[in-house]
Scaffold this motif. Structure first.
Motif, PDB file in Angstrom:
ATOM      1  N   ARG A   1     -29.131 -62.500 -67.898  1.00 25.27           N
ATOM      2  CA  ARG A   1     -29.174 -61.974 -66.540  1.00 25.27           C
ATOM      3  C   ARG A   1     -27.950 -61.096 -66.345  1.00 25.27           C
ATOM      4  NH1 ARG A   1     -26.440 -66.899 -63.640  1.00 25.27           N
ATOM      5  NH2 ARG A   1     -25.519 -67.721 -65.511  1.00 25.27           N
ATOM      6  N   VAL A   2     -28.004 -60.226 -65.359  1.00 22.32           N
ATOM      7  CA  VAL A   2     -26.880 -59.325 -65.101  1.00 22.32           C
ATOM      8  C   VAL A   2     -26.643 -59.193 -63.606  1.00 22.32           C
ATOM      9  CG1 VAL A   2     -27.132 -57.964 -67.216  1.00 22.32           C
ATOM     10  CG2 VAL A   2     -28.354 -57.253 -65.148  1.00 22.32           C
ATOM     11  N   LEU A   3     -25.429 -58.829 -63.285  1.00 22.65           N
ATOM     12  CA  LEU A   3     -25.075 -58.378 -61.955  1.00 22.65           C
ATOM     13  C   LEU A   3     -24.644 -56.940 -62.150  1.00 22.65           C
ATOM     14  CD1 LEU A   3     -23.307 -60.072 -59.131  1.00 22.65           C
ATOM     15  CD2 LEU A   3     -22.326 -57.932 -59.953  1.00 22.65           C
ATOM     16  N   VAL A   4     -25.174 -56.036 -61.359  1.00 24.10           N
ATOM     17  CA  VAL A   4     -24.858 -54.620 -61.512  1.00 24.10           C
ATOM     18  C   VAL A   4     -24.092 -54.136 -60.291  1.00 24.10           C
ATOM     19  CG1 VAL A   4     -26.793 -54.123 -63.066  1.00 24.10           C
ATOM     20  CG2 VAL A   4     -27.118 -53.887 -60.606  1.00 24.10           C
TER      21      VAL A   4
ATOM     22  N   ILE B   1     -34.484 -54.113 -55.724  1.00 27.35           N
ATOM     23  CA  ILE B   1     -33.574 -55.202 -56.093  1.00 27.35           C
ATOM     24  C   ILE B   1     -33.506 -56.194 -54.937  1.00 27.35           C
ATOM     25  CG2 ILE B   1     -31.192 -55.793 -56.692  1.00 27.35           C
ATOM     26  CD1 ILE B   1     -30.967 -53.010 -57.985  1.00 27.35           C
ATOM     27  N   SER B   2     -34.061 -57.380 -55.159  1.00 28.66           N
ATOM     28  CA  SER B   2     -34.130 -58.373 -54.081  1.00 28.66           C
ATOM     29  C   SER B   2     -33.024 -59.422 -54.165  1.00 28.66           C
ATOM     30  CB  SER B   2     -35.499 -59.065 -54.102  1.00 28.66           C
ATOM     31  OG  SER B   2     -35.697 -59.726 -55.341  1.00 28.66           O
ATOM     32  N   SER B   3     -32.144 -59.306 -55.113  1.00 27.97           N
ATOM     33  CA  SER B   3     -31.048 -60.269 -55.260  1.00 27.97           C
ATOM     34  C   SER B   3     -29.970 -59.999 -54.210  1.00 27.97           C
ATOM     35  CB  SER B   3     -30.470 -60.173 -56.666  1.00 27.97           C
ATOM     36  OG  SER B   3     -30.008 -58.872 -56.908  1.00 27.97           O
ATOM     37  N   PRO B   4     -29.042 -60.941 -54.022  1.00 29.14           N
ATOM     38  CA  PRO B   4     -27.958 -60.728 -53.067  1.00 29.14           C
ATOM     39  C   PRO B   4     -27.255 -59.391 -53.330  1.00 29.14           C
ATOM     40  CG  PRO B   4     -27.902 -62.972 -53.887  1.00 29.14           C
ATOM     41  CD  PRO B   4     -28.928 -62.235 -54.703  1.00 29.14           C
ATOM     42  N   SER B   5     -26.921 -58.689 -52.266  1.00 24.70           N
ATOM     43  CA  SER B   5     -26.333 -57.361 -52.407  1.00 24.70           C
ATOM     44  C   SER B   5     -25.175 -57.189 -51.432  1.00 24.70           C
ATOM     45  CB  SER B   5     -27.392 -56.285 -52.144  1.00 24.70           C
ATOM     46  OG  SER B   5     -28.456 -56.399 -53.065  1.00 24.70           O
TER      47      SER B   5
ATOM     48  N   SER C   1     -27.964 -68.104 -59.205  1.00 27.40           N
ATOM     49  CA  SER C   1     -29.038 -67.800 -60.151  1.00 27.40           C
ATOM     50  C   SER C   1     -29.209 -68.875 -61.225  1.00 27.40           C
ATOM     51  CB  SER C   1     -28.774 -66.445 -60.820  1.00 27.40           C
ATOM     52  OG  SER C   1     -27.695 -66.545 -61.733  1.00 27.40           O
ATOM     53  N   GLU C   2     -28.338 -69.858 -61.251  1.00 22.13           N
ATOM     54  CA  GLU C   2     -28.434 -70.882 -62.296  1.00 22.13           C
ATOM     55  C   GLU C   2     -29.528 -71.874 -62.025  1.00 22.13           C
ATOM     56  OE1 GLU C   2     -24.421 -72.393 -62.473  1.00 22.13           O
ATOM     57  OE2 GLU C   2     -23.875 -70.850 -63.904  1.00 22.13           O
TER      58      GLU C   2
END
Length: 160
Positions: free
Chosen positions: A39-42, A86-90, A159-160
Motif C-alpha cells: 500500500r502507499v500514501l501519496v 482517491i477515497s482514502s483520507p486526504s 489501513s491495517e
C-alpha cells in the motif's frame, strides 16, 4: 520514496522534459510494488502534490492517504479528476498569501472535488509556497510538519 522529477529541483538544468513528472511518479509506484510494497500514501508539494494525486489515482497499489501542499489543480494533468478517484483520507494544505491567493483557490478546488474520507483543509498562516511553509516558518512550520507526519501515521494505522 521521495522522488525528484526530471527538470525539477536539483535536476532543473537538464534538457527540458516537460510533462514527464507523472511518468516518473508512476514508475516510482511500479518500483515500490516490485519491491513488495502492499500500500502507499501519496503526496507532495506544489506540482508534486498534483502529480502524486494523478499517479495515485491510477496506481495498482491501494492508496491509504493523500496529502497536497500548495498544489495546483492542473499540473501535467488533471488533479481534480484524480482526487475524485482517491477515497482514502486526504489532507490539503495552503498558505493564504501563496502567489497572492491564487494557490489557495487551486487547493480549495482540489479539496472540494476530493472523494477523500475525512478530508481535511488546513490554512497555514504565512506567505510561503510548498515545503517552504515548513522550512521557513519557524515554530509554525514545525507544527505543520508535525501535523503532516501525524496524518501520515494515522492514514497507515487506519489501513491495517
Amino acid at each position: 520514496m521521495l522522488p525528484e522529477y526530471r527538470n525539477h529541483g536539483a535536476s532543473e538544468k537538464t534538457i527540458d522534459t516537460a510533462h514527464v513528472a507523472d511518468r516518473d511518479a508512476r514508475a516510482g509506484l511500479a518500483e515500490l510494488k516490485r519491491l513488495g510494497a502492499q500500500r502507499v500514501l501519496v503526496g507532495g508539494a506544489s506540482c508534486g502534490g498534483t502529480t502524486a494525486a494523478i499517479a495515485g489515482a491510477d496506481s495498482d497499489l491501494p492508496v491509504v492517504g493523500l496529502f497536497v501542499v500548495s498544489s495546483p489543480a492542473q499540473c501535467g494533468g488533471d488533479g481534480v479528476a484524480a482526487v475524485r478517484k482517491i477515497s482514502s483520507p486526504s489532507l490539503f494544505v495552503v498558505s493564504p498569501g501563496d502567489m497572492n491567493g491564487a494557490v489557495e483557490r487551486e487547493v480549495r478546488s482540489l479539496h472540494a472535488a476530493s472523494a477523500g474520507v475525512g478530508k481535511e483543509f488546513v490554512i497555514h498562516n504565512g506567505g510561503h509556497h510548498g515545503t517552504d511553509m515548513i522550512r521557513r516558518d519557524g515554530a509554525r512550520g514545525n507544527q505543520l510538519q508535525d501535523r503532516v507526519l501525524t496524518f501520515i501515521e494515522s492514514a497507515y494505522a487506519r489501513s491495517e
